[in-house]
Design a protein around this motif. Structure first.
Motif, short mmCIF file in Angstrom:
data_model
loop_
_atom_site.label_atom_id
_atom_site.label_comp_id
_atom_site.label_asym_id
_atom_site.label_seq_id
_atom_site.Cartn_x
_atom_site.Cartn_y
_atom_site.Cartn_z
N GLU A 2 -31.34 28.23 -34.12
CA GLU A 2 -30.16 27.52 -33.60
C GLU A 2 -30.34 26.01 -33.67
O GLU A 2 -31.45 25.51 -33.89
N PHE A 3 -29.25 25.29 -33.48
CA PHE A 3 -29.22 23.84 -33.63
C PHE A 3 -30.24 23.14 -32.72
O PHE A 3 -30.96 22.24 -33.16
N ALA A 4 -30.30 23.53 -31.46
CA ALA A 4 -31.19 22.86 -30.51
C ALA A 4 -32.65 23.00 -30.91
O ALA A 4 -33.42 22.03 -30.81
N SER A 5 -33.04 24.16 -31.38
CA SER A 5 -34.45 24.34 -31.77
C SER A 5 -34.77 23.57 -33.05
O SER A 5 -35.86 23.04 -33.20
N MET A 7 -33.30 20.71 -33.96
CA MET A 7 -33.38 19.31 -33.53
C MET A 7 -34.68 19.03 -32.76
O MET A 7 -35.26 17.96 -32.88
N HIS A 8 -35.13 20.01 -31.99
CA HIS A 8 -36.38 19.85 -31.26
C HIS A 8 -37.55 19.69 -32.24
O HIS A 8 -38.41 18.82 -32.05
N ASN A 68 -33.83 13.59 -29.21
CA ASN A 68 -34.12 14.72 -28.33
C ASN A 68 -33.19 14.74 -27.12
O ASN A 68 -32.66 15.78 -26.75
N THR A 69 -32.95 13.60 -26.52
CA THR A 69 -32.11 13.53 -25.33
C THR A 69 -30.65 13.82 -25.66
O THR A 69 -29.97 14.54 -24.94
N ALA A 71 -29.34 15.34 -28.54
CA ALA A 71 -29.05 16.59 -29.24
C ALA A 71 -29.61 17.83 -28.57
O ALA A 71 -29.01 18.89 -28.64
N VAL A 72 -30.76 17.71 -27.90
CA VAL A 72 -31.43 18.90 -27.38
C VAL A 72 -31.20 19.10 -25.89
O VAL A 72 -30.81 20.18 -25.45
N GLU A 73 -31.43 18.07 -25.10
CA GLU A 73 -31.34 18.20 -23.65
C GLU A 73 -30.39 17.17 -23.06
O GLU A 73 -30.82 16.24 -22.39
#
Length: 108
Positions: A2-5, A7-8, A68-69, A71-73
């Motif tokens: 998925e997108f978040a992983s 980007m991480h 990270n801030t 896109a992810v969290e």
């Protein structure tokens, strides 16, 4: 994946490149210092080269934190932590800039 992983992983790679830039830049600066003929400016050149490597590495690490801030969290807590990290790294960058050049370059 998925997108978040994704980007991480990308942010971790950017931060790893930032660390590598610092380590390799300091090693190159040290090598140049040790192999160059001694002069009055040798130590100043070493400090300037090391400062440039640290500045570039810090910029990459800040970019990784921002990605990270955002896109992810994207939470208020992570934004506040990012703000503190950016303030600290900005202060370090300005301090290194003064150390390298003797002044801060301001672009208007």
């Amino acid at each position: 994946m998925e997108f978040a992983s994704i980007m991480h992983v990308i942010t971790r790679l950017i931060e790893a490149v930032g660390v590598a830039v610092i380590v390799i830049g300091i090693a190159i600066a040290g090598w140049r210092y040790l192999t160059a003929p001694r002069s009055l400016s040798s130590y100043g050149n070493l400090r300037a080269d090391m400062g440039r490597a640290i500045l570039l590495g810090l910029e990459l690490m800040v970019a990784g934190d921002i990605i990270n801030t955002v896109a992810v969290e994207p939470s208020l807590n992570s934004v506040l932590v990012l703000g503190v990290i950016v303030l600290i790294r900005t202060f370090l960058s300005l301090s290194l800039e003064v150390e390298i050049h003797g002044y801060v370059k301001i672009f208007c």
